[in-house]
Design a protein around this motif. Structure first.
Motif, short mmCIF file in Angstrom:
data_model
loop_
_atom_site.label_atom_id
_atom_site.label_comp_id
_atom_site.label_asym_id
_atom_site.label_seq_id
_atom_site.Cartn_x
_atom_site.Cartn_y
_atom_site.Cartn_z
N SER A 24 0.82 -1.20 0.00
CA SER A 24 0.00 0.00 0.00
C SER A 24 0.87 1.26 0.00
N GLY A 25 0.28 2.32 -0.48
CA GLY A 25 0.94 3.61 -0.46
C GLY A 25 1.92 3.80 -1.60
N PRO A 26 2.25 5.08 -1.88
CA PRO A 26 3.19 5.38 -2.95
C PRO A 26 4.61 4.99 -2.56
N GLN A 57 6.44 5.71 -8.25
CA GLN A 57 5.09 6.22 -8.02
C GLN A 57 5.16 7.74 -8.07
N SER A 59 2.43 9.87 -8.19
CA SER A 59 1.35 10.42 -7.35
C SER A 59 0.49 9.24 -6.92
N SER A 60 -0.63 9.53 -6.28
CA SER A 60 -1.51 8.44 -5.85
C SER A 60 -2.19 7.78 -7.04
N VAL A 61 -2.13 8.39 -8.22
CA VAL A 61 -2.78 7.84 -9.41
C VAL A 61 -1.78 7.36 -10.46
N SER A 63 2.04 6.26 -12.12
CA SER A 63 3.36 5.69 -11.90
C SER A 63 4.02 5.42 -13.26
N THR A 94 -6.81 3.58 -10.06
CA THR A 94 -7.67 4.11 -9.01
C THR A 94 -8.48 2.97 -8.41
N SER A 95 -8.94 3.15 -7.20
CA SER A 95 -9.70 2.10 -6.50
C SER A 95 -11.14 2.51 -6.32
N ARG A 100 -9.95 -2.44 -8.36
CA ARG A 100 -8.91 -1.51 -8.78
C ARG A 100 -8.88 -1.47 -10.31
#
Length: 111
Positions: A24-26, A57, A59-61, A63, A94-95, A100
Motif C-alpha cells: 500500500s501507499g506510494p 510512483q 502520485s496516488s494515481v 506511476s 484508481t480504486s 482496482r
C-alpha cells in the motif's frame, strides 16, 4: 477439480484479500527475476531468462515503469541467440472499494 478451476479458485481467494502494508501507499519498487525459460522457436529446449524493472510512483494515481528482459536460447543450428527487450510504461490506477482499475500505455523493442 481440473487445473483451470483450481487456478481460478486460488486467484479468487488471493484477489479478494486486503493489501499488505508493503503493498500500500506510494513508493518506488525494484524487481529482479531470473530462471529457466522453455522455448519452441528455431529449435526447442530450455534457455535462460532474466529481467529487471523499476517502478516510480509519481502520485496516488500515476506511476512510471522501466525495465529490460534478457533471453538466451540455442537455435537448431547450434548457435546461441541472445535477445534484449527494453520497455517503458506509464500507468494510471484508481480504486473503487475492493476493485482496482488500471490504464496503461507503454512501448518497447527487441534486439
Amino acid at each position: 477439480m481440473d487445473v483451470f478451476r483450481f487456478a481460478f479458485a486460488v486467484f479468487a481467494v488471493l484477489g479478494s484479500s486486503a493489501p499488505l502494508t508493503a503493498q500500500s501507499g506510494p513508493g518506488h519498487r525494484v524487481s529482479l527475476t531470473a530462471g529457466p525459460a522453455p522455448y519452441d522457436l528455431s529449435g526447442t529446449g530450455t534457455g535462460f531468462q532474466g529481467a529487471g524493472r523499476v517502478t516510480a510512483q509519481l502520485s496516488s494515481v500515476f506511476s512510471v515503469e522501466g525495465g529490460a528482459s534478457y533471453f538466451r536460447y540455442e537455435a537448431q543450428s547450434g548457435d546461441r541467440v541472445n535477445a534484449l527487450f527494453p520497455e517503458a510504461s506509464l500507468m494510471a490506477s484508481t480504486s473503487f472499494g475492493r476493485a482496482r482499475l488500471f490504464a496503461l500505455a507503454g512501448g518497447g523493442g527487441g534486439w
